[in-house]
Design an enzyme around this catalytic site. Structure first.
Site, short mmCIF file in Angstrom:
data_model
loop_
_atom_site.label_atom_id
_atom_site.label_comp_id
_atom_site.label_asym_id
_atom_site.label_seq_id
_atom_site.Cartn_x
_atom_site.Cartn_y
_atom_site.Cartn_z
N ASN A 187 -53.56 -17.47 1.31
CA ASN A 187 -52.55 -18.17 1.33
C ASN A 187 -52.56 -19.56 1.94
O ASN A 187 -53.46 -19.67 3.10
CB ASN A 187 -51.09 -17.80 1.74
CG ASN A 187 -51.19 -17.48 3.21
OD1 ASN A 187 -50.94 -18.49 4.01
ND2 ASN A 187 -51.48 -16.33 3.70
N GLY A 193 -59.10 -8.20 -0.34
CA GLY A 193 -60.21 -8.25 -1.47
C GLY A 193 -61.60 -8.67 -0.51
O GLY A 193 -62.64 -8.19 -1.02
N LEU A 247 -56.17 -1.20 -4.91
CA LEU A 247 -57.73 -0.33 -4.92
C LEU A 247 -58.55 -0.98 -6.16
O LEU A 247 -59.74 -0.31 -6.26
CB LEU A 247 -57.11 1.27 -5.33
CG LEU A 247 -56.09 1.71 -4.29
CD1 LEU A 247 -55.96 3.38 -4.64
CD2 LEU A 247 -56.80 1.58 -3.13
N GLN A 248 -57.88 -1.80 -7.07
CA GLN A 248 -58.89 -2.32 -8.00
C GLN A 248 -60.07 -3.09 -7.19
O GLN A 248 -61.16 -3.15 -8.17
CB GLN A 248 -57.84 -3.10 -9.01
CG GLN A 248 -58.57 -4.09 -9.95
CD GLN A 248 -58.50 -5.55 -9.67
OE1 GLN A 248 -58.26 -6.05 -8.35
NE2 GLN A 248 -58.76 -6.60 -10.50
N ARG A 249 -59.90 -3.44 -6.19
CA ARG A 249 -60.95 -4.40 -5.43
C ARG A 249 -61.01 -4.21 -4.18
O ARG A 249 -62.00 -4.63 -3.52
CB ARG A 249 -60.46 -5.76 -5.86
CG ARG A 249 -59.49 -6.32 -5.20
CD ARG A 249 -58.58 -7.45 -5.61
NE ARG A 249 -57.65 -7.94 -5.10
CZ ARG A 249 -56.31 -7.22 -5.47
NH1 ARG A 249 -56.24 -6.04 -6.15
NH2 ARG A 249 -55.27 -7.52 -4.50
N CYS A 303 -53.49 -14.68 -6.64
CA CYS A 303 -54.21 -13.71 -7.40
C CYS A 303 -53.01 -12.68 -8.21
O CYS A 303 -53.37 -12.09 -9.10
CB CYS A 303 -55.36 -12.98 -6.52
SG CYS A 303 -56.71 -13.86 -6.22
N CYS A 318 -38.95 -13.27 -20.99
CA CYS A 318 -40.53 -13.28 -20.46
C CYS A 318 -40.57 -12.36 -19.20
O CYS A 318 -39.98 -11.38 -19.47
CB CYS A 318 -40.52 -14.85 -19.96
SG CYS A 318 -39.73 -15.26 -18.73
N LYS A 324 -53.31 -1.74 6.56
CA LYS A 324 -54.58 -1.99 6.09
C LYS A 324 -55.46 -2.07 7.24
O LYS A 324 -56.41 -1.33 7.21
CB LYS A 324 -54.53 -3.36 5.57
CG LYS A 324 -54.16 -3.10 3.99
CD LYS A 324 -54.40 -4.54 3.01
CE LYS A 324 -54.00 -4.46 1.99
NZ LYS A 324 -53.95 -5.87 1.18
#
Ligand SMILES: [Zn+2]
Length: 429
Positions: free
Chosen positions: A136, A46, A76-78, A202, A387, A91
């Site tokens: 991290n 990000g 891909l959202q960020r 995140c 849950c 990457k």
């Protein structure tokens, strides 16, 4: 390209960088400094995406990228360097392709690796500025210590949910906010790592997609200022940003004279074992597994997953607690038999919207105190709680047993296991 230092700009370069060249603060000399600079960005996620895009656009001549991950659909959202065609690709490789296309002046160096104590000093040795865009604690301490030892500025940024922060750690440089003092390091700010598991990532807590764009762009700006030697570097100055109310706040940071790495009598003079120090791995095996699954899903190469489950349908090695838990397969057969029981989903409403099992009653574990009355009438019936992956539902079960409920159990593995074993292809989040 890259045959020794740039001493003169060619016509294409003058054209490309003319908005810089007309700034007296940059000019021809500044642009040459950028072209001759060597910057290492640790993390191509990000933060690394906007950082490397702006540094390449600015004409930073050598940009190293260190990351071990591959591109997955949820990046891909960020992570604006990548597209659908990069899914499954390393990457650093996908990033290098995009950055070389953006600016062929840049020498992009791909470091596909996990940065750790055995390789960090060698890795950062030839770079002028180091950027921490990791996610991290072991890697942050590792990069932080190595930068102090090698006397490299560390342009640090971090993001979580709607909040981000950045600063420049540089104990070898003056602190502009405190004349006569030098800047602090990462350990001056965070002497001790957080308790393992106490700070969600995140992946666990979420992050608004534009936030890394904002923080990463500010980090790129600090890098460019450091290279050019203009403005006031954010040494000794921590800036936080809240996206919800557009609030920037700044805090002064001081070097700690007793800091074990940058203090007056340092005890840490070479990198240590940071995974042991932080009590967590630098690479979370769960997130690696999630990435692999996402990529396989997106590429339509998803293999049947049943093989990594045991004969009860539980992940191999799972410590099943028969007094407290019930397996998804048992729940499925209860439903198929038409057995009467109350089925509670104790996650948050936004998680329920992502994926849920029909017929469940949504009572978030956070509300159990106020809403226990709704379940009281069922105190003598059979109850199953689930849950996401089985931890919160155990808490829920424990709480209700303390309230006198007898026949209540938690569904082992939660809805993630359900979506793997009973409803394959159902969302994993
Ligand atoms: Zn320090």
């Amino acid at each position: 390209m890259n045959n020794g230092p740039v001493t003169q700009l060619n016509t294409d370069q003058i054209n490309r960088y003319k908005r810089h060249l007309i700034l007296p603060e940059v000019g021809m000399d500044g642009q040459k400094k950028l072209l001759n600079a060597k910057v290492l960005c640790i993390g191509a996620g990000g933060l690394g995406c906007p950082i490397s895009l702006y540094l390449a656009a600015a004409g930073v001549g050598t940009i190293g990228l260190a990351d071990v991950d591959v591109v997955s659909p949820s990046n891909l959202q960020r992570q604006v360097l990548f597209g659908v065609s990069s899914i499954g690709e390393d990457k650093v490789k996908a990033a290098a392709k995009r950055l070389r296309d953006l600016n062929p002046d840049c020498n992009i160096i791909e470091h596909k690796m996990i940065v750790n104590s055995s390789n960090v000093l060698e890795l950062i040795r030839d770079y002028d500025v180091i950027i921490d865009g990791t996610d991290n604690f072991p890697t942050r301490y590792c990069v932080g210590d190595a930068c102090v030892i090698m006397k490299k500025p560390n342009v640090y940024g971090s993001i979580f949910r709607f909040e981000g922060m950045l600063t420049v750690f540089a104990p070898h440089l003056p602190n502009p906010l405190r004349p006569g003092e030098r800047g602090p390091c990462y350990r001056c700010m965070y002497p001790e790592p957080p308790d393992p598991g106490s700070v969600p990532s995140c992946a666990e807590g979420g992050v608004i997609g534009v936030l890394p764009g904002i923080i990463g762009t500010l980090q790129a700006n600090e890098v460019i200022k450091l290279i050019l030697g203009i403005g006031t570097p954010a040494i000794g100055k921590l800036t936080t940003f809240n996206a919800m109310d557009l609030e920037f706040r700044t805090f002064k940071l001081r070097r700690d004279p007793n800091c074990p790495v940058c203090g007056d009598h340092p005890t840490i003079t070479k990198p240590i074992d940071y995974e042991q120090f932080c009590g967590v791995p630098a690479l979370d095996p769960k997130s690696l597994e999630e990435t692999a699954r996402e990529v396989q899903n997106a590429k339509g190469t998803m293999k049947p997953q049943a093989s990594d489950l045991d004969d009860k349908g539980l992940p191999k090695g799972y410590q099943f607690k028969p007094d407290w838990e019930v397996t998804p397969r048992e729940v499925k057969s209860m439903l198929d038999r038409g057995e009467k029981f109350v089925f509670i989903d104790c996650r948050l409403p936004n998680e329920y919207q992502i994926t849920h099992i029909d017929g469940t009653l949504l009572i978030p574990v956070q509300q159990i105190g106020q809403r226990v009355g709704e379940i009281k009438p069922h105190a003598n019936e059979k109850i199953v709680v689930h849950c996401k992956s089985g931890a919160r539902s155990l808490q829920f079960t424990q709480f209700l047993r303390q309230q006198g409920f007898k026949d209540i159990k938690s569904m082992a593995g939660g809805i993630l296991l359900w979506n793997k074993d009973i409803n394959p292809g159902g969302p994993q989040y």
